[in-house]
Design an enzyme around this catalytic site. Sequence first.
Site, mmCIF file in Angstrom:
data_model
loop_
_atom_site.group_PDB
_atom_site.id
_atom_site.type_symbol
_atom_site.label_atom_id
_atom_site.label_comp_id
_atom_site.label_asym_id
_atom_site.label_seq_id
_atom_site.Cartn_x
_atom_site.Cartn_y
_atom_site.Cartn_z
ATOM 1 N N LEU A 147 0.580 -1.244 0.313
ATOM 2 C CA LEU A 147 -0.152 0.204 -0.292
ATOM 3 C C LEU A 147 1.144 1.120 0.509
ATOM 4 O O LEU A 147 0.600 2.138 -0.130
ATOM 5 C CB LEU A 147 -0.887 0.033 1.530
ATOM 6 N N ARG A 148 2.132 1.231 0.027
ATOM 7 C CA ARG A 148 3.274 2.209 -0.282
ATOM 8 C C ARG A 148 2.882 2.906 0.855
ATOM 9 O O ARG A 148 3.953 4.251 0.995
ATOM 10 C CB ARG A 148 3.371 3.098 -1.811
ATOM 11 N N ASN B 96 9.322 -8.439 -9.687
ATOM 12 C CA ASN B 96 9.930 -9.581 -9.076
ATOM 13 C C ASN B 96 8.719 -10.291 -8.114
ATOM 14 O O ASN B 96 8.240 -9.503 -7.621
ATOM 15 C CB ASN B 96 10.709 -8.215 -7.833
ATOM 16 N N ASP C 123 0.575 -9.819 -5.886
ATOM 17 C CA ASP C 123 1.912 -9.181 -5.658
ATOM 18 C C ASP C 123 1.276 -7.402 -6.447
ATOM 19 O O ASP C 123 2.782 -6.889 -7.396
ATOM 20 C CB ASP C 123 2.898 -9.314 -7.183
#
Length: 436
Positions: free
Chosen positions: A64-65, A278, A305
């Site tokens: 969610l940063r 990634n 992801d």
Amino acid sequence: MKILIKNGRLIDPASGLDRVGDIAIAAGRIVGLGDVSADFDANRVIDAHGLVVAPGLVDLAARLREPGLEQRGMLESELAAAAAGGVTSLVCPPDTDPALDEPGLVEMLKFRARKLSRCRLFPLGALTRGLDGETLTEMAELTEAGCVGFSQAERPIQNTQFLTRAFQYAATYDYTVWLRPLDPWLGGGVAASGAVATRLGLAGVPVTAETVALHTIFELMRATGVRVHLCRISSAAGVELVRRAKAEGLPVTADVSINSLHLTDVDIGYFNSAMRVNPPLRQGRDRDALRAGLADGTLDALVSDHMPVDEDEKNLPFAEATPGATGLELLLSLALKWAEDEGQSLPKALAVVTSAPVQVLGSALGSLAASAGRLVDGGVADLCIFDPRERWAVTPERLVSQGKHTPFAFGITGFELPGRVRYTLVAGTLAFEARV
């Protein structure tokens, strides 16, 4: 608010329910399922004719940063994106800035999410302080604050003696450790090793970066008895090792990302930085093995992801671009696309994003464990109502997330995705309603 959902196709993969019927909701719970009494007095009626009424999606990997990386995503925007994608519960890794290694940070995040009422938030606590791989966090305090497990995110622990101690501690208190299997010495490249990486001159990440780490994890599991969830398996060899570990009876679960399930290294094309994710995209045989592993239960869940990245960090040469892609709003559609491609049923497609992830979380969900990811009379009214026939083009302007970069953008792929979310309900409250 009392809500009556009428004439929808009710699908609950956990119980095998698949029939046309109604759902009555009151006080945040399902109070009628299938055949609803004519006496039920609803404040709002939703006509779900032709639509599927399913449990809300449960996503085991969504960043969610916040805190610290708000330029890439805000809690408000990313939880709104979750609701737009039919996701009613999500697990967020601890690699924020600062890392989620203090109870106060976890409590603040959960408090803010509750106020927004868009999606249930289940944080993973940092396994080590600052994700430095050197000092264990206070796992008991983080669990009391609301953490459902402990993770190093993308920062593997290099010291196996220390990892052993971490496993021993977690096993003592029955905590689950969430790890992405990645050998730190082999995993420093930017693309999967192979013909494509060689032709493009990109530093490769060999399959052994995953398999060496898996062998280490499984040996330490045998020694300590710890329960481990493996995050984002990416190779055919990795799938086979997980299959053997499960057959042996090790307490292990695993997931796969929407990116690895649908894309290969060939999709990098001519250095398309939207494909920089990634784990790196691998070869077609790996993708095929991942699809088969999800179908046979070797891989338990499909995850978005979700990792929003801003324009300045993505519009760079491939090797310099920040890895990550927006995925919350695509999880349902890409589960349906996998089912279409592989001849799987609609209930199976829904299982890998509803009931199966709940089984991975298990008792960490507390009282929600009995009804999250399910349609249960008396259970929580977390629902996703979608049109399985509608197809939609993924474009930046249609994405609610602050991150607009995805490998599945219509401008890149040229195809539309199946399934469009019409309504999302969290605890009986409309968290999202599509504009018709």
